[in-house]
Design a protein around this motif. Structure first.
Motif, PDB file in Angstrom:
ATOM      1  N   ILE A 255      17.119   2.066  -5.544  1.00 30.88           N
ATOM      2  CA  ILE A 255      16.599   2.743  -6.736  1.00 30.88           C
ATOM      3  C   ILE A 255      15.218   3.321  -6.443  1.00 30.88           C
ATOM      4  O   ILE A 255      14.885   4.425  -6.885  1.00 30.88           O
ATOM      5  N   ASP A 256      14.440   2.570  -5.643  1.00 32.15           N
ATOM      6  CA  ASP A 256      13.133   3.099  -5.226  1.00 32.15           C
ATOM      7  C   ASP A 256      13.318   4.346  -4.381  1.00 32.15           C
ATOM      8  O   ASP A 256      12.572   5.318  -4.519  1.00 32.15           O
TER       9      ASP A 256
ATOM     10  N   THR B 217      11.735   8.000  -5.005  1.00 30.69           N
ATOM     11  CA  THR B 217      10.826   8.715  -4.097  1.00 30.69           C
ATOM     12  C   THR B 217      11.377  10.088  -3.737  1.00 30.69           C
ATOM     13  O   THR B 217      10.651  10.925  -3.242  1.00 30.69           O
ATOM     14  N   MET B 218      12.665  10.311  -3.939  1.00 28.32           N
ATOM     15  CA  MET B 218      13.195  11.656  -3.696  1.00 28.32           C
ATOM     16  C   MET B 218      12.934  12.555  -4.889  1.00 28.32           C
ATOM     17  O   MET B 218      13.389  13.697  -4.923  1.00 28.32           O
ATOM     18  N   GLY B 219      12.246  12.027  -5.896  1.00 31.38           N
ATOM     19  CA  GLY B 219      11.999  12.822  -7.094  1.00 31.38           C
ATOM     20  C   GLY B 219      13.233  12.900  -7.980  1.00 31.38           C
ATOM     21  O   GLY B 219      13.385  13.823  -8.760  1.00 31.38           O
TER      22      GLY B 219
ATOM     23  N   LEU C  23       0.841  -1.207   0.000  1.00 31.15           N
ATOM     24  CA  LEU C  23       0.000   0.000   0.000  1.00 31.15           C
ATOM     25  C   LEU C  23       0.876   1.256   0.000  1.00 31.15           C
ATOM     26  O   LEU C  23       0.639   2.185  -0.773  1.00 31.15           O
ATOM     27  N   LEU C  24       1.922   1.259   0.829  1.00 23.27           N
ATOM     28  CA  LEU C  24       2.808   2.431   0.870  1.00 23.27           C
ATOM     29  C   LEU C  24       3.477   2.646  -0.491  1.00 23.27           C
ATOM     30  O   LEU C  24       3.566   3.768  -0.970  1.00 23.27           O
ATOM     31  N   ARG C  25       3.949   1.559  -1.100  1.00 23.57           N
ATOM     32  CA  ARG C  25       4.605   1.691  -2.411  1.00 23.57           C
ATOM     33  C   ARG C  25       3.671   2.354  -3.423  1.00 23.57           C
ATOM     34  O   ARG C  25       4.111   3.113  -4.270  1.00 23.57           O
TER      35      ARG C  25
ATOM     36  N   LYS D 263       8.491  17.042  -1.594  1.00 22.71           N
ATOM     37  CA  LYS D 263       7.877  17.360  -0.305  1.00 22.71           C
ATOM     38  C   LYS D 263       7.424  16.104   0.434  1.00 22.71           C
ATOM     39  O   LYS D 263       6.584  16.170   1.322  1.00 22.71           O
ATOM     40  N   ILE D 264       7.936  14.944  -0.005  1.00 24.48           N
ATOM     41  CA  ILE D 264       7.543  13.695   0.633  1.00 24.48           C
ATOM     42  C   ILE D 264       8.795  12.952   1.084  1.00 24.48           C
ATOM     43  O   ILE D 264       9.777  12.885   0.357  1.00 24.48           O
ATOM     44  N   GLY D 265       8.751  12.440   2.300  1.00 19.42           N
ATOM     45  CA  GLY D 265       9.860  11.629   2.776  1.00 19.42           C
ATOM     46  C   GLY D 265       9.384  10.209   2.970  1.00 19.42           C
ATOM     47  O   GLY D 265       8.224   9.975   3.322  1.00 19.42           O
TER      48      GLY D 265
END
Ligand SMILES: Nc1ncnc2c1ncn2[C@@H]1O[C@H](COP(=O)(O)OP(=O)(O)OP(=O)(O)O)[C@@H](O)[C@H]1O
Ligand SMILES: [Mg+2]
Lengths: 265, 268
Positions: B137-138, B142-144, A48-50, A84-86
């Motif tokens: 790599i993911d 996620t860091m854009g 779900l997080l992915r 803006k997401i960690g």
């Protein structure tokens, strides 16, 4: 909480090959709240997080962050949102070729035009927050599992994100450090107004940090609400989780024999 | 139709589909790579020179000793074989021609590419594959931050710069090896041998050799990165991908060589 949700998950279906892991998840997260996702191991919390951070494309349904469908918008808009997401991964996912310090400094170097000296100071501050000051020159391989988790958290909050996703931040930590981490998350929430989505098995930390709790079961959100609402629930699945009960083990002898010998089925 | 025949057709069909799917993926990766290499930098999206230089050191500088040594030995072998054959006609001076031409046109580019596949193509797959398995790599995504920009482009570019350079060095060292053995074993003067070598070579020889080597670089880095990015299933997956990366690269290099030789030298 009449405000607009910052994250909306609508009828999310996720599959691995022919196996359907998420079977239509609906979830809303409001700005500034902390939501804990609970559920049995292997029920699809990490999956779900992915999907919520756009690493996997949903088979069906959509994920909206600030009203934008993250799987439909342009690359540039996505980058703007994800700055803006960690995210703290279950495996920490530190860059193994870099030192811990460089790991934390990496997003700052790539996204901000800050001076190297400023970046060094910010990096040390974040490492200090998670109790890893002095470890900036270590390689991830030289850290313990719990330390990697904390370094991963330092990297996740390096950019002072609006939304923080944590996949089991306190798994494998001793109770003292785990409590410290809970406090840190509470501070992040109150000081930086971060929205926090956290997957965890530690009921203690759920009760301390979560405004709302979502309970996943068999690929859907079985229940969602505040701690007190869920505690009063009559649903056996939820009661079992909250009371830490094991599965009912009424072993059928014949079936057990069949299982271990592989006969019938 | 018999059961085995059905089975064989099924197998062939599945393999075919698999191959088509992979080619499409490689195509997509190529498109993205060229975007981040040639278009994005001019739109102010930045370019990672630091990583390119890092890779250039790994691919070029650190491979220099082994590439030179092998080129030197191959030069010796070719010269000895040629001289042995030419002695029968009393035309040992043509050892110079044979050595220079075969090294510049074929052996230099081909051997260098194969050594670099084994040394660096495999390393690229292993590195990227490990990063894939450990979710690095993911994390990047996620860091854009685009994995193609950060991981693939530097490797492809560094490979395309360094492989032709290494090839030129291998050519020179190989020819020198041939020269040395000829001086030691044949009754020729140094000046004549050098003159003969220079007169044997044309610009086309060097050009065709280096063009090939540029394409070989694309194959090695492209396949290396692609195989790394698609790794599934832990350490075992990384190992398998690394093997596959080397085998596929070497096959494609030789197939490309056939094509280029036909284009440049076929006499029909
Ligand atoms: N890459 C994958 N390929 C195939 N199946 C997968 C993959 N990742 C996860 N799964 C399957 O999806 C299901 C959900 O996995 P997920 O990692 O989301 O569980 P989880 O709720 O995070 O569990 P845990 O609490 O143990 O971390 C599992 O049954 C798992 O077997
Ligand atoms: Mg998980």
């Amino acid at each position: 909480m009449a405000r607009e949700p910052i994250i909306q998950v609508k009828n999310l279906v996720a599959t691995y090959g022919s196996r359907t892991v998420l079977k239509g998840v609906d979830l809303e997260v409001y700005p500034g709240e902390s939501l804990a996702i609970l559920g049995r191991s292997g029920c699809g919390k990490s999956t779900l997080l992915r999907h919520m951070i756009g690493l996997s494309r949903p088979a069906e349904g959509e994920v909206l962050i600030k009203g934008q469908d993250i799987n439909r918008i342009s690359e540039d808009a996505r980058v703007a949102i994800f700055r803006k997401i960690g995210m703290l991964f279950q495996s920490a996912a530190l860059f193994n070729s870099m030192t811990v310090g460089d790991n934390v400094a990496f997003p700052l170097r790539e996204h901000t035009g800050l001076e190297e000296s400023t970046i060094q100071i910010m990096m040390k501050m974040k490492l200090d927050l998670v109790g890893l000051s002095g470890f900036d020159r270590f390689k991830p391989a030289q850290l313990s599992g719990g330390m990697k988790k904390r370094a991963g958290l330092a990297r996740a909050i390096a950019m002072d994100p609006e939304i923080l996703f944590c996949d089991e931040p306190s798994a494998g930590l001793d109770p003292v450090v785990a409590a410290g981490l809970d406090n840190l998350i509470l501070r992040l929430k109150s000081a930086f107004k971060m929205t926090i989505v956290i997957v965890t098995h530690e009921m203690e930390s759920v009760f301390t940090i979560a405004d709302r709790i979502a309970m996943m079961h068999e690929g859907v959100i079985r229940a969602i609400g505040t701690r007190d609402e869920l505690k009063q629930s009559e649903d056996p699945v939820i009661r079992q989780f909250f009371n830490r009960e094991a599965d009912d083990e009424e072993i059928d002898r014949d079936q057990y024999l069949n299982t271990i010998t592989g006969a019938g089925g | 139709m018999s059961k085995t025949a059905t089975k064989i057709f099924g197998q062939v069909g599945r393999r075919g589909l698999e191959l088509a799917g992979q080619s499409r993926e490689v195509g997509r990766l190529a498109r993205e790579t060229f975007y981040w290499m040639l278009i994005a930098p001019f739109r102010g999206k930045g370019f990672k020179w630091k990583y390119v230089v890092e890779q250039m050191v790994k691919i070029g500088y650190e491979s220099l000793p082994i590439v030179s040594l092998i080129a030197f030995f191959v030069g010796l072998i070719i010269a000895m074989q040629s001289a042995y054959q030419l002695k029968a006609f009393g035309a040992t001076i043509y050892t110079a021609n044979l050595t220079a031409v075969s090294i510049i046109r074929e052996l230099g580019p081909l051997l260098t590419a194969i050594i670099i596949t084994g040394r660096n193509g495999s390393a690229i797959t292993a590195e990227i594959g490990t990063m894939r398995v450990s979710e690095e790599i993911d994390a990047l995504a996620t860091m854009g931050l685009n994995p193609v920009k950060f991981l693939v482009v530097p490797r492809v570019l560094a490979m395309m710069i360094m492989l032709p350079c290494l090839t030129v060095i291998a050519d020179l060292v190989g020819i020198f090896g041939g020269y040395l053995i000829s001086m030691l074993t044949l009754d020729l003067t140094s000046v004549r041998y050098v003159d003969q070598t220079i007169s044997a070579l044309t610009f086309k020889d060097l050009f065709s050799g280096l063009t090939k080597s540029g394409f070989f670089a694309l194959i090695i880095a492209g396949i290396g990165c692609h195989q790394g990015l698609i790794v599934r299933g832990g350490a075992e997956g990384v190992g398998k991908a690394t093997t596959r990366s080397v085998v596929v690269s070497i096959f494609l290099i030789i197939a490309a060589d056939v094509l280029f030789t036909t284009l440049f030298y076929a006499s029909f």
